[in-house]
Enzyme design. Structure first.
Site, PDB file in Angstrom:
ATOM      1  CG  HIS A 202      65.929  44.719   0.251  1.00 53.20           C
ATOM      2  ND1 HIS A 202      65.579  43.423   0.061  1.00 53.20           N
ATOM      3  CD2 HIS A 202      65.064  45.456  -0.483  1.00 53.20           C
ATOM      4  CE1 HIS A 202      64.554  43.355  -0.769  1.00 53.20           C
ATOM      5  NE2 HIS A 202      64.205  44.574  -1.114  1.00 53.20           N
TER       6      HIS A 202
HETATM    7  C1  UD1 Z   1      63.520  49.054  -3.812  1.00 59.32           C
HETATM    8  C2  UD1 Z   1      62.044  48.697  -3.904  1.00 59.32           C
HETATM    9  C3  UD1 Z   1      61.833  47.269  -3.427  1.00 59.32           C
HETATM   10  C4  UD1 Z   1      62.780  46.295  -4.115  1.00 59.32           C
HETATM   11  C5  UD1 Z   1      64.208  46.791  -3.957  1.00 59.32           C
HETATM   12  C6  UD1 Z   1      65.190  45.883  -4.651  1.00 59.32           C
HETATM   13  C7  UD1 Z   1      60.615  50.669  -3.495  1.00 59.32           C
HETATM   14  C8  UD1 Z   1      59.665  51.317  -2.575  1.00 59.32           C
HETATM   15  N1  UD1 Z   1      61.214  49.546  -3.048  1.00 59.32           N
HETATM   16  O1  UD1 Z   1      63.887  49.065  -2.450  1.00 59.32           O
HETATM   17  O2  UD1 Z   1      60.501  46.880  -3.738  1.00 59.32           O
HETATM   18  O3  UD1 Z   1      62.637  45.017  -3.525  1.00 59.32           O
HETATM   19  O4  UD1 Z   1      64.295  48.104  -4.514  1.00 59.32           O
HETATM   20  O5  UD1 Z   1      66.504  46.206  -4.266  1.00 59.32           O
HETATM   21  O6  UD1 Z   1      60.789  51.146  -4.587  1.00 59.32           O
HETATM   22  N2  UD1 Z   1      70.905  52.817  -2.777  1.00 59.32           N
HETATM   23  C9  UD1 Z   1      72.214  52.944  -3.196  1.00 59.32           C
HETATM   24  N3  UD1 Z   1      72.487  52.618  -4.492  1.00 59.32           N
HETATM   25  C10 UD1 Z   1      71.544  52.216  -5.379  1.00 59.32           C
HETATM   26  C11 UD1 Z   1      70.209  52.121  -4.934  1.00 59.32           C
HETATM   27  C12 UD1 Z   1      69.907  52.419  -3.634  1.00 59.32           C
HETATM   28  O7  UD1 Z   1      73.094  53.292  -2.437  1.00 59.32           O
HETATM   29  O8  UD1 Z   1      71.875  51.942  -6.541  1.00 59.32           O
HETATM   30  C13 UD1 Z   1      70.601  53.128  -1.354  1.00 59.32           C
HETATM   31  C14 UD1 Z   1      70.233  54.571  -1.139  1.00 59.32           C
HETATM   32  O9  UD1 Z   1      70.694  54.940   0.102  1.00 59.32           O
HETATM   33  C15 UD1 Z   1      68.717  54.540  -1.116  1.00 59.32           C
HETATM   34  C16 UD1 Z   1      68.452  53.191  -0.455  1.00 59.32           C
HETATM   35  O10 UD1 Z   1      69.484  52.343  -0.938  1.00 59.32           O
HETATM   36  O11 UD1 Z   1      68.158  55.610  -0.424  1.00 59.32           O
HETATM   37  C17 UD1 Z   1      67.113  52.609  -0.775  1.00 59.32           C
HETATM   38  O12 UD1 Z   1      66.920  52.540  -2.177  1.00 59.32           O
HETATM   39  P1  UD1 Z   1      65.424  52.581  -2.774  1.00 59.32           P
HETATM   40  O13 UD1 Z   1      65.522  52.433  -4.256  1.00 59.32           O
HETATM   41  O14 UD1 Z   1      64.678  53.764  -2.243  1.00 59.32           O
HETATM   42  O15 UD1 Z   1      64.722  51.331  -2.124  1.00 59.32           O
HETATM   43  P2  UD1 Z   1      65.195  49.807  -1.988  1.00 59.32           P
HETATM   44  O16 UD1 Z   1      65.361  49.520  -0.557  1.00 59.32           O
HETATM   45  O17 UD1 Z   1      66.332  49.515  -2.903  1.00 59.32           O
END
Ligand code: UD1
Length: 360
Positions: A202
């Site tokens: 991820h």
């Molecule tokens: C975040 C953390 C990372 C952690 C990870 C666990 C940061 C910079 N990174 O990364 O340290 O290891 O969480 O999962 O904060 N999305 C959904 N549904 C959700 C959440 C996210 O669809 O409930 C999708 C969205 O498109 C979003 C993307 O995932 O833009 C990334 O989510 P984000 O929270 O920005 O970062 P993670 O990759 O989850």
């Protein structure tokens, strides 16, 4: 004494599970705030349910966005809550955008900030999580280090006051929840003991670069000709696979929804080995007695790679299947020397709170 804890993403929610319990046992009042950075059922609610975490007192509902948007929106909303609740301490976990936002709010309001999982350092320096954890450590007053290496990393940056080696709350959680691990996915997918790999990917540097993502999927596909590859897919990864037109590369893999903590641990307990870019899972694999192939240039958990238990793979274009097969067939005895503490990190954290601040 009153603590405000801020969580927002999966890894923080699961850490909160054990800390919350110990704060309560120690008579510390806790206000729980969820930033809403993770909001899908599979990414948030399910952890509250299976780990029996109390519902947040506040949900800031910030949702997804750029790093600036997540951090900025969380800061604005969290600041209001902190000003209203007037806690003795702001407690943040790990290295997400939520962590950084919480730490900055506490520091700017001159409220002591406590950081659980302080001192972890990892290349590349421009990785969002590395920026978050570094800044958070530098504005924190209480730094709870999960390993001695983390204590040393902090000392190298001149941070020696308020640092406590308590061990890793993830190890507390593992020990507490082991009797409740859920093995149903193994039955649902008809998996055989040691006959499958658990893969999770991820990180932005793995998912957002089409060449790198293709390389990883090619390797998983190659491996799936010999072992089943169970791939609980993060929504970020799912989105990128679609965007880059890489759906064909998933043929042959067992792609499933992200799993809750108990189901993921149940799955790892009986796998051959793990392939991951998750900081948490590479350690959890070790707790389960399984080795991990880490798709990253570096790791914050070097104790495990230095000991040869986990292996880093980072050369795009080369096959990591042979290394995977090697670690899968050579299941070393875990070198259990309690590098991550004794499973009592959360109670040590509660003790430090009670000693550091008046017990109101
Ligand atoms: C975040 C953390 C990372 C952690 C990870 C666990 C940061 C910079 N990174 O990364 O340290 O290891 O969480 O999962 O904060 N999305 C959904 N549904 C959700 C959440 C996210 O669809 O409930 C999708 C969205 O498109 C979003 C993307 O995932 O833009 C990334 O989510 P984000 O929270 O920005 O970062 P993670 O990759 O989850």
């Amino acid at each position: 004494m009153k603590v405000i804890s801020l969580v927002g993403a999966r890894p923080q929610i699961i850490k909160e599970a054990v800390v919350q319990e110990q704060l309560e046992k120690s008579g510390i009042q806790e206000i729980l705030v969820h930033s809403g950075q993770h909001y899908d059922h599979d990414m948030s609610d399910i952890f509250f349910r299976v780990l029996k975490i109390k519902q947040p007192d506040y949900n800031l509902s910030v949702g997804s966005g750029t790093h600036g948007q997540i951090t900025g929106k969380t800061m604005m909303a969290f600041e209001e809550v902190v000003m209203k609740e007037k806690p003795d301490v702001v407690l943040v976990y790990g290295d997400t955008d939520t962590t950084l936002a919480g730490a900055l709010v506490g520091a700017k309001l001159k409220i002591p900030v406590a950081h659980v999982e302080a001192g972890i350092r990892q290349e590349p320096r421009d990785m969002p999580e590395e920026i978050n954890r570094k800044v958070t450590d530098h504005v924190s007053d209480l730094l709870f280090a999960p390993s001695q290496l983390a204590v040393e990393n902090l000392a190298r940056e001149g941070i020696t006051e308020g640092v406590y080696f308590v061990g890793d709350v993830m190890y507390d959680l593992f020990l507490k929840m082991k009797p409740h691990f859920n093995y149903s996915v193994i039955h649902e997918l008809s998996l055989e003991e040691d006959g499958y790999v658990v893969a999770t990917i991820h990180r932005d540097f793995n998912t957002d670069d089409p060449v790198r993502l293709r390389w990883i999927l090619e390797n998983l596909q190659e491996l799936s000709k010999q072992l089943r590859v169970v791939f609980p897919m993060h929504p970020r990864t799912r989105k990128r696979v679609k965007e880059f037109g890489l759906e064909d590369m998933l043929t042959g893999l067992d792609v499933i929804q992200p799993l809750d903590y108990l189901s993921l641990m149940g799955l790892v307990m009986h796998c051959a080995f793990v392939i991951t870019d998750s900081g948490g899972l590479q350690k959890e694999a070790y707790f389960c007695g399984k080795r991990a192939l880490i798709v990253m240039p570096d790791t914050g958990w070097r104790e495990l790679t230095d000991a040869g238990w986990n292996v880093l793979v980072d050369s795009v274009g080369t096959s990591f299947v042979p290394v995977g097969k090697l670690i899968g067939s050579n299941n070393k005895e875990p070198f259990f020397i309690q590098v991550y503490g004794e499973g009592n990190a959360s109670s040590l954290i509660a003790d430090v709170f009670n000693k550091s601040y008046d017990h109101v």
